[in-house]
Design an enzyme around this catalytic site. Structure first.
Site, short mmCIF file in Angstrom:
data_model
loop_
_atom_site.label_atom_id
_atom_site.label_comp_id
_atom_site.label_asym_id
_atom_site.label_seq_id
_atom_site.Cartn_x
_atom_site.Cartn_y
_atom_site.Cartn_z
N LEU A 278 0.86 -1.15 -0.13
CA LEU A 278 0.02 -0.11 0.16
C LEU A 278 0.79 1.20 -0.12
O LEU A 278 1.78 1.22 0.86
CB LEU A 278 -0.83 0.01 1.40
CG LEU A 278 -2.35 -0.40 1.06
CD1 LEU A 278 -2.35 -1.94 0.46
CD2 LEU A 278 -3.09 -0.40 2.50
N ASN A 282 4.77 7.54 0.84
CA ASN A 282 5.74 7.00 -0.03
C ASN A 282 7.21 7.78 0.64
O ASN A 282 8.10 7.71 -0.15
CB ASN A 282 5.62 7.59 -1.34
CG ASN A 282 6.58 7.03 -2.36
OD1 ASN A 282 7.02 6.07 -2.33
ND2 ASN A 282 7.21 7.71 -3.45
N LEU A 285 8.58 3.81 1.40
CA LEU A 285 8.68 3.26 0.05
C LEU A 285 9.83 3.89 -0.88
O LEU A 285 10.58 3.26 -1.71
CB LEU A 285 7.51 2.98 -0.34
CG LEU A 285 6.55 1.91 -0.10
CD1 LEU A 285 5.10 1.96 -0.76
CD2 LEU A 285 7.13 0.45 -0.31
N GLU A 1280 35.31 33.82 3.72
CA GLU A 1280 35.58 32.54 4.46
C GLU A 1280 35.84 32.84 5.92
O GLU A 1280 35.55 31.64 6.62
CB GLU A 1280 36.97 32.10 3.95
CG GLU A 1280 36.89 31.73 2.23
CD GLU A 1280 38.50 31.41 1.82
OE1 GLU A 1280 38.61 30.50 1.51
OE2 GLU A 1280 39.15 32.62 1.77
C1 LIG Z 1 13.34 12.65 5.33
C2 LIG Z 1 12.93 11.61 6.17
C3 LIG Z 1 13.04 12.07 7.52
C4 LIG Z 1 12.73 11.12 8.36
N1 LIG Z 1 12.80 11.28 9.76
C5 LIG Z 1 12.29 10.40 10.67
C6 LIG Z 1 12.27 10.46 11.99
O1 LIG Z 1 13.19 11.48 12.39
N2 LIG Z 1 11.90 9.65 12.75
C7 LIG Z 1 10.96 8.58 12.42
O2 LIG Z 1 10.91 7.78 13.11
N3 LIG Z 1 10.93 8.41 11.15
C8 LIG Z 1 11.29 9.49 10.25
N4 LIG Z 1 11.17 9.09 8.89
C9 LIG Z 1 10.68 7.94 8.53
C10 LIG Z 1 8.82 8.36 8.21
O3 LIG Z 1 8.39 8.32 9.67
C11 LIG Z 1 8.29 7.01 7.71
O4 LIG Z 1 9.03 7.06 6.53
C12 LIG Z 1 6.94 7.22 7.65
O5 LIG Z 1 6.04 7.42 8.61
C13 LIG Z 1 6.05 6.27 6.53
O6 LIG Z 1 4.93 6.63 6.25
P1 LIG Z 1 4.45 6.69 4.74
O7 LIG Z 1 3.01 6.86 4.67
O8 LIG Z 1 5.20 7.50 3.85
O9 LIG Z 1 4.44 4.95 4.18
P2 LIG Z 1 4.92 4.58 2.64
O10 LIG Z 1 6.14 4.70 2.29
O11 LIG Z 1 3.85 4.97 1.96
O12 LIG Z 1 4.74 2.88 3.28
C14 LIG Z 1 5.58 2.24 3.83
C15 LIG Z 1 5.17 0.92 3.95
O13 LIG Z 1 3.85 0.82 4.75
C16 LIG Z 1 3.00 -0.04 4.15
N5 LIG Z 1 1.59 0.47 4.62
C17 LIG Z 1 1.13 1.82 4.49
N6 LIG Z 1 -0.03 1.97 5.08
C18 LIG Z 1 -0.56 0.91 5.36
C19 LIG Z 1 -1.69 0.21 5.66
N7 LIG Z 1 -2.53 1.08 5.82
N8 LIG Z 1 -1.88 -0.95 5.63
C20 LIG Z 1 -0.76 -2.12 5.19
N9 LIG Z 1 0.46 -1.45 4.93
C21 LIG Z 1 0.71 -0.37 4.88
C22 LIG Z 1 3.20 -0.04 2.57
O14 LIG Z 1 2.81 -0.95 1.98
C23 LIG Z 1 4.97 0.06 2.88
O15 LIG Z 1 5.50 -1.03 2.91
C24 LIG Z 1 11.82 9.98 8.03
C25 LIG Z 1 11.48 9.60 6.71
C26 LIG Z 1 12.07 10.70 5.90
C27 LIG Z 1 11.81 10.45 4.24
#
Ligand SMILES: Cc1cc2nc3c(=O)[nH]c(=O)nc-3n(C[C@H](O)[C@H](O)[C@H](O)COP(=O)(O)OP(=O)(O)OC[C@H]3O[C@@H](n4cnc5c(N)ncnc54)[C@H](O)[C@@H]3O)c2cc1C
Ligand code: FES
Ligand code: FES
Length: 1349
Positions: A278, A282, A285, A1280
């Protein structure tokens, strides 16, 4: 394989109010790529591609089906899949405002407040602020800080950006200078601060000089009128009211995106495609697909399903939809905390605490709770708290709902505790806490905000009703294993124990036993992590103890050593500050802009995204893209290069190898493309040319290179010394007789200093576009460089064609800092070979990862000193030997070590002095020029030595500094005469303005009362020499044309890197021609207009080019003089017209021969520098001894800029370089594997300062009434010097650490190591926790990383 369902649906969304209907959309395309390439909206920038820098920020507006409101939120467009935008409206910087139509107040204010330098981060900053204002037209300052926390800027130091945003804030009308928030005018006269209040209208009257604290006129800003904003497209509103329920499918070449309209459809699809993830935000992923090679042919997007966004509040807890963004979760939790009794919300408070520092605002807006939980990153900040808080996951499948606990089995990915492939996470249930239940959260990262944690923890205890007996205990850690882990065994053993020190002591031992971290654990920092495991528990113990004390019914022990407040995290503060400079003389004509704070010429264009950077140049006809293939071995023979598979891939046109180079392949030692042998990981071996960037990059992975490893492999300075591996001969300066004097002094101290390297991290990575013409082998090269002439020469020798066929164009550079002096020539030459070979234009844009891997940066340094001194603190003899890690080829290393040695004495007169320097050859990418050129690393050794002397004499370091400083006209160790008077003035003013002595007493008082937190304060002086050390490098030329309409076109040899050189040049021309700047224009720097230029570097760009522009203008004015004399009442246009009619040339070349500079290394004598810049900086910090975190309380800088050409620009340079220096000395840490592979290649792994790192109070003043007759209008180059002043923060931290060690009776000296990361600080503040952790014998394991300095 594409999903063979049916034809693709149409993707409908809006960009800047215009409807976009994409018929054959590719799900792999991000919004950033779409904006830049498909609709040519290049205002949105690429800088990291991983959500870590904010350069690509845009605003997305969506109708929220649950609240039925429009949500506006900032996102990192580099991680937004275009298919996720169905029914969304996107606003980019171009949609906000334009210089052609109407500027938005955000754009106007960031530019006019001098919040842009190179301007590459500016569109992202504008969009973050704009999205904030769409939701909160009068935000609070906290909201502003939060909104900008995910946007990096490498140039400005953030202060002016924040100041521009603050003009929108509610509180902004008050005095900004009082931490109390009380305006100084409201205080009684004798209580008023010495500093100026903003309400005083910014003019401070000194006896004879007018000082000014206003760099822009706030009154002139146009007001924010929210009614003027783009409305949410009515068509989208209609669509939202009548939502599409059918499944939408978007099929690309490799990936199919399926977006069901109902929950039922989603569940059915999950059965059909159990392996399909899902895709929500992103943010997890996306990076995995980009960098870790994860690939999913089908992606299921539940974005249109309202059930996943529902929030339910029940009497026992909160159920939050898995599709809610983390920003929404934050609001939901805050709301519940305000509604419920405190005792029920302890888990929510803990979650909220971490949600404030987790990532930047853009990521929090995108990332969802479901995605976060399911990703199960070992560093997850929320999962440890959810786990101890007994959260449960509500799952759904076609078979119905099911609930599983979010426990460590789930977090470890145990199949029995996990989702079934056909299940989805619908929501997360988080129960309320109870009266005797306490929950806490801890995290420690390299810096406070927007950084992944090194270790985090969630802890919870439930006492037996009304007692302090543990009824239930859960402790969970992140960052210490492959997944979040719980200390079950320890917790179990502590059940029934009373909450006292004995329990705490035993708990620590149990935890260390249970959570065992091997010495070779990925991520390194093993001892630090072990210490945090127990330090966090200790914090928890004290926090709970305090809670129990407030609950009251029992007698609990007093908390030992210090008040509990010292255990709290550092509160986020909103930086304040004053910038002071000398006003121009009141007799200076108003039209003369010299000395005035003129806005950067491109400021408004930066803010609207209309400033064109190299990769913003539209695609040219038949253009191809180049991607580089680099070595994966540190030292090896190349056995073979197999390009066959890559050449088969679609779109791939060619592979360029060393054999394709028609001329010379670099130099004997420094090849453009490796042949036979590679000397480091990251060395370029060949390059793929393809129709698109994606195709070229994919093809690089298919090139197979076989190697045979060679010996020796040297990475560290220690190994280089062992192998006698050096790039050049020793550089040495000596005076007096140190050996003899060592025998006569009271004391001798010896010490070592390790200074890590630094990545330039210019926001615009290396880029070049080469366009071959059909005639005469001519080439046009558009390149991001500080030295176009070097690119031109290198391309000429590589292609074996004369220099006159090659024209290099530099419009502007998105930050250089020395990193774009040498390397752009390599990329330019490779792209040129590709262009000649294929006959096509070639574009080469480095990924952030490749840029960091290939280019090298500041030289890491190892220094040893031996110092002989009297008990009074007077240094009699000093011997310093420095080694820098130069990497695999010479590059600038010889020059760097020469400059380092020349500058090493800094501000001190030491009669018996020996300085020696060596540049080590290692198998790492070659290190190169970097702002300060050796001075920031080398002088840290000198200043550390002074601190050590002070410690031995029992004197404050500032006393020893003062005692040994140059005081009267004197000669340096290399016999260059100079007058240190401005140095002494800077020092005294800095002491005075910072109220140093009284604050030193306050710091000591604080330290007496606080065991676990310590303050430190330090002041450092600086004597910084500008220039290149060779006369021919100081020459400069300019070409000035006056056209018949009176307009003036200026070109000169300097490049606009963000330092405002073009603005300053027009200020010079304006004064000389007595003509407003509005008549003048600078188009670009081009090798066709001004040939044989010198790199824009060494702080003298504006100096020498200013002299050349001045010369050209004076020539022209002389020619016009007779005409003006004849018609004195005439206007400029009349004179120009007359001159043309009288056949007087209206074009002139200006030239400056350069300052005399030379150095005789044989004799150790010379006059290598035209002049010195002096300064002083005082910083105060507070350190958390339990975690190693620090907070920058205040910095005061006094800098001798003489007569600044433009105080806004010069103060911007000082602030920007100070913050960059602060990064060098505190957070920027490069990590290498034992195989020589650079790990730190993204903003996740390499932490440059963010807006929250700016000192709480940050004051800069330019020394008044200072003169240097040598330079243009008596100004000084400040590019600098501020870097080194960042070390005042380092020494303040060291001061705090020393105080902690004194209190703990540790007499042993600590090794000075920069950066002073939380790891270093924590381990240096040794205590019983650092003592109790297990230590590994280094011989028994292979460490994850190796120290190379
Ligand atoms: C620049 C950056 C900084 C970050 N800093 C931190 C930080 O300081 N601390 C921290 O803890 N995290 C941090 N993160 C991580 C971030 O918290 C996670 O990447 C984020 O919460 C993932 O959520 P998403 O919706 O983007 O997931 P996605 O990337 O969309 O999905 C991630 C996974 O979850 C699965 N999934 C999603 N929703 C469902 C659902 N409803 N049912 C089943 N499967 C599901 C998907 O299949 C996939 O495998 C950071 C990320 C980035 C890019
Ligand atoms: S380029 Fe998107 S966040 Fe850096
Ligand atoms: S102005 Fe912010 S990165 Fe250059």
């Amino acid at each position: 394989m594409p999903y063979p369902l049916k034809e693709s649906d149409e993707l409908i969304f809006f960009v800047n109010g215009r409807k976009v209907t994409e018929k054959n959309v590719d799900p792999e395309v991000t919004l950033l790529a779409f904006l830049r390439k498909t609709v040519c909206l290049t205002g949105t920038k690429y800088a990291c591609g991983r959500g870590g820098c904010g350069a690509c920020t845009v605003m997305v507006s969506k109708h929220d089906p649950v609240s039925r409101k429009i949500r506006h939120f900032s996102v990192a467009s580099c991680l937004v899949p275009i298919c996720s935008l169905y029914e969304a409206a996107v606003t980019t910087v171009e949609g906000v405002g334009s210089i052609k139509t109407r500027l938005h107040p955000v754009q106007e204010r960031i530019a006019k407040s001098h919040g842009t330098q190179c301007g590459f981060c500016t569109p992202g900053m504008v969009m973050s602020m704009y999205a904030l204002l769409r939701n909160h037209p009068q935000p609070s300052e906290e909201q502003l800080m939060e909104a900008l926390g995910g946007n990096l800027c490498r140039c400005t130091g953030y202060r002016p950006i924040l100041q521009s945003g603050r003009t929108f804030c509610k509180e902004a009308d008050g005095c900004q200078q009082q931490e109390t928030g009380q305006c100084c005018l409201d205080q009684r006269e004798n209580e008023r601060p010495e500093k100026q209040c903003c309400a005083d209208k910014a003019i401070l009257l000194l006896p004879s000089i007018k000082m000014c604290t206003e760099l822009f006129a706030k009154e002139e800003f146009q007001p924010l009128d929210p009614t003027q904003e783009l409305i949410f497209p009515p068509e989208l509103l209609r669509m939202a009211e009548n939502p599409e329920k059918r499944t939408l499918t978007f099929s690309g070449e490799r990936v199919t995106w399926i977006s069901p309209g109902t929950l039922q459809d989603l569940l059915e699809l999950k059965v059909k495609h159990p392996e399909a993830p899902l895709i929500l935000g992103n943010t997890s992923l996306g990076p995995a697909m980009k960098s870790r090679g994860h690939f999913y042919p089908i992606l299921l997007s539940p974005a249109r399903i309202p059930e996943l966004k529902m929030v339910t509040k029940t009497s026992d807890g909160l159920t939050i939809g898995a599709g809610c963004s983390l920003a929404q979760v934050k609001d939901i939790l805050a709301e519940s905390i305000s509604e419920l009794p405190e005792e029920k919300t302890r888990t929510y408070q803990a979650l909220l605490k971490h949600l404030r520092s987790l990532a930047g605002q853009q990521i929090r807006n995108m990332a969802t709770l479901g995605g976060h939980v399911i990703s199960r990153h070992c560093y997850s900040d929320l999962n440890p708290i959810l786990s101890v808080g007994k959260a449960a996951l509500n799952l759904l499948s076609e078979d119905g709902p099911r609930q599983i606990p979010l426990n460590d089995h789930f977090l470890a990915g145990a199949v029995s505790a996990d989702l079934k492939p056909e299940e989805i996470l619908e929501s997360v249930y988080i129960p309320h806490t109870q009266k005797w239940e306490f929950v806490a959260a801890f995290r420690q990262a390299q810096c406070q905000q927007n950084a992944l944690p090194d270790v985090n923890a969630g802890m919870r205890v439930l006492f037996k009703e009304g007692t302090d007996t543990i009824g239930d205990l859960s402790v969970t850690y992140g960052g210490v294993a492959a997944s979040t882990i719980s200390a079950h065994k320890s917790c179990h053993q502590l059940l029934g124990r009373r909450w006292n020190e004995r329990m705490m002591d035993e708990a620590c031992r149990l935890l260390l036993d249970e959570i065992s971290l091997p010495g070779s654990a990925p991520g390194g920092k093993v001892e630090f992590k072990r210490t945090l495991i127990v330090s966090f528990f200790f914090k928890f113990y004290l926090e709970v103890l305090q809670e129990l004390r407030t609950q009251g019914s029992h007698r609990y022990p007093e908390i030992e050593h210090s008040p509990l407040s010292t255990l709290e995290d550092f509160p986020g503060t909103i930086p304040q500050g004053v910038q002071t400079y000398q006003r121009v003389d009141s007799h200076q004509p108003l039209r003369d802009p010299v000395g005035r704070p003129i806005m950067h010429l491109s400021g408004l264009k930066h803010a609207t995204g209309e400033a064109i950077f190299c990769d913003d140049i539209p695609r040219v006809d038949k253009e191809l893209f180049m991607a580089l293939v680099t070595s994966t071995r540190a030292h090896a023979k190349i056995i073979s290069i197999d390009t066959s598979e890559a050449l088969q891939l679609p779109g791939v046109v060619d592979v360029v190898t060393a054999e394709d180079i028609p001329g010379t392949n670099g130099t004997e030692d420094d090849k453009l493309l490796a042949i036979d042998e590679v000397l480091c990981v990251g060395q370029i071996i060949c390059a793929v040319v393809a129709e698109t960037d994606v195709q070229a990059k994919r093809a690089t992975e298919k090139i197979k290179i076989t190697y045979e490893d060679l010996e020796p492999v040297i990475f560290t300075i220690e190994d280089a010394i062992k192998h006698n591996s050096f790039l050049c001969s020793e550089k040495k300066l000596e005076q007096g007789n140190i050996e003899k004097v060592f025998e006569m002094v009271d004391q001798i101290v010896e010490g070592e200093v390790h200074v890590g390297g630094q990545e330039h991290f210019y926001m615009e990575t290396q880029r070049v576009l080469v366009i071959p013409t059909t005639e005469d082998k001519e080439l046009d090269i558009y390149v991001s460089t500080q030295d176009p002439a070097h690119v031109q020469k290198t391309v000429s020798s590589t292609l074996n064609i004369p220099i006159n066929r090659i024209t290099c164009h530099v419009k502007r550079v998105g930050g250089g800092f020395g990193g774009k002096v040498g390397r752009p020539a390599v990329f330019g030459a490779l792209a040129a070979v590709g262009a000649i070979k294929t006959g096509h234009p070639i574009r080469l844009v480095l990924d952030r990862e490749d840029d960091m891997l290939i280019t090298g940066g500041r030289h890491p340094l190892f220094g040893k000193y031996k110092v002989g001194f009297m008990n009074s603190g007077r240094i009699k003899a000093l011997d310093i030997e420095c080694y820098i890690n130069g990497g695999c080829v010479l590059d600038d290393s010889e020059l760097v070590i020469e400059f380092l040695i020349l500058k090493l004495e800094n501000a001190y007169k030491i009669r018996n002095l020996r300085l020696r320097g060596h540049a080590c050859r290692t198998h790492l990418p070659s290190n190169t020029a970097f702002r300060g050129f050796g001075f920031p690393q080398g002088t840290l050794v000198t200043e550390s030595c002074i601190t050590a002397v002070a410690a031995k004499c029992g004197l404050p370091p500032e006393k020893v500094r003062e005692k040994n400083m140059y005081k009267t006209v004197d000669k340096t160790i290399y016999k260059q005469a100079f007058n240190p008077e401005p140095l002494i003035r800077c020092w005294n003013e800095c002491l005075d303005k910072s109220s140093f002595h009284s604050r030193r007493i306050q710091v000591e008082e604080f330290n007496k009362k606080n065991y676990w937190k310590k303050k430190g304060i330090a002041i450092v002086p600086m004597k910084f020499s500008v220039g290149f050390g060779a006369t021919s490098y100081h020459q400069a030329a300019a070409l000035v044309h006056i056209y018949t309409d009176g307009s003036v076109l200026i070109t000169h040899g300097g490049n606009e890197l963000g330092q405002g050189i073009h603005t300053k040049m027009l200020q010079v021309a304006s004064r000389e021609l007595k003509l407003p700047m509005s008549y003048m224009h600078i188009c670009e720097t081009s090798t066709a207009t001004v040939p044989n230029t010198i790199a824009t570097a060494a702080s003298i760009g504006a100096d020498v080019n200013g002299r050349a522009v001045q010369n050209a203008c004076q020539i022209l004015l002389k020619r016009l003089e007779p005409i003006i004399k004849k018609n004195p009442e005439g206007i400029w246009e009349d004179w120009v017209k007359a001159a043309f009619e009288q056949r007087i040339s209206l074009s002139a070349t200006g030239y400056f021969r350069g300052y005399k500079a030379f150095m005789d290394w044989e004799k150790g004598e010379g006059d290598p520098f035209p002049y010195y810049v002096y300064g002083a900086a005082c910083s105060e910090v507070e350190v958390d001894c339990l975690t190693g975190a620090h907070k920058k309380i205040r910095t005061d800088i006094v800098m001798d800029a003489c007569c600044s050409l433009n105080p806004a620009i010069d103060i911007g340079q000082i602030e920007g370089s100070f913050i960059q220096g602060m990064g060098l000395y505190t957070t920027e840490e490069l990590q290498y594997s034992p195989e020589g592979v650079l790990y730190s290649r993204t903003p996740d792994e390499y932490k440059i300062p963010t807006i929250t790192d700016v000192p709480g109070q940050f004051n800069v003043s330019l020394l008044p009434s200072s003169q240097t007759p040598l330079t243009i209008y008596s100004s000084k180059g400040l590019g600098e010097s501020g870097m080194f002043l960042g070390s005042s923060v380092f020494f303040a931290i060291a001061d705090a650490v020393a105080a902690a060690r004194r209190q703990r009776d540790i007499t042993e000296d600590f090794t000075v190591k920069s950066p002073a990361t939380p790891e270093w600080v924590r381990m240096a503040c040794a205590d019983w926790f650092t003592e109790m952790i297990p230590r590994d014998d280094p011989k028994t394991f292979k460490p994850w990383s190796i120290p190379i300095a």
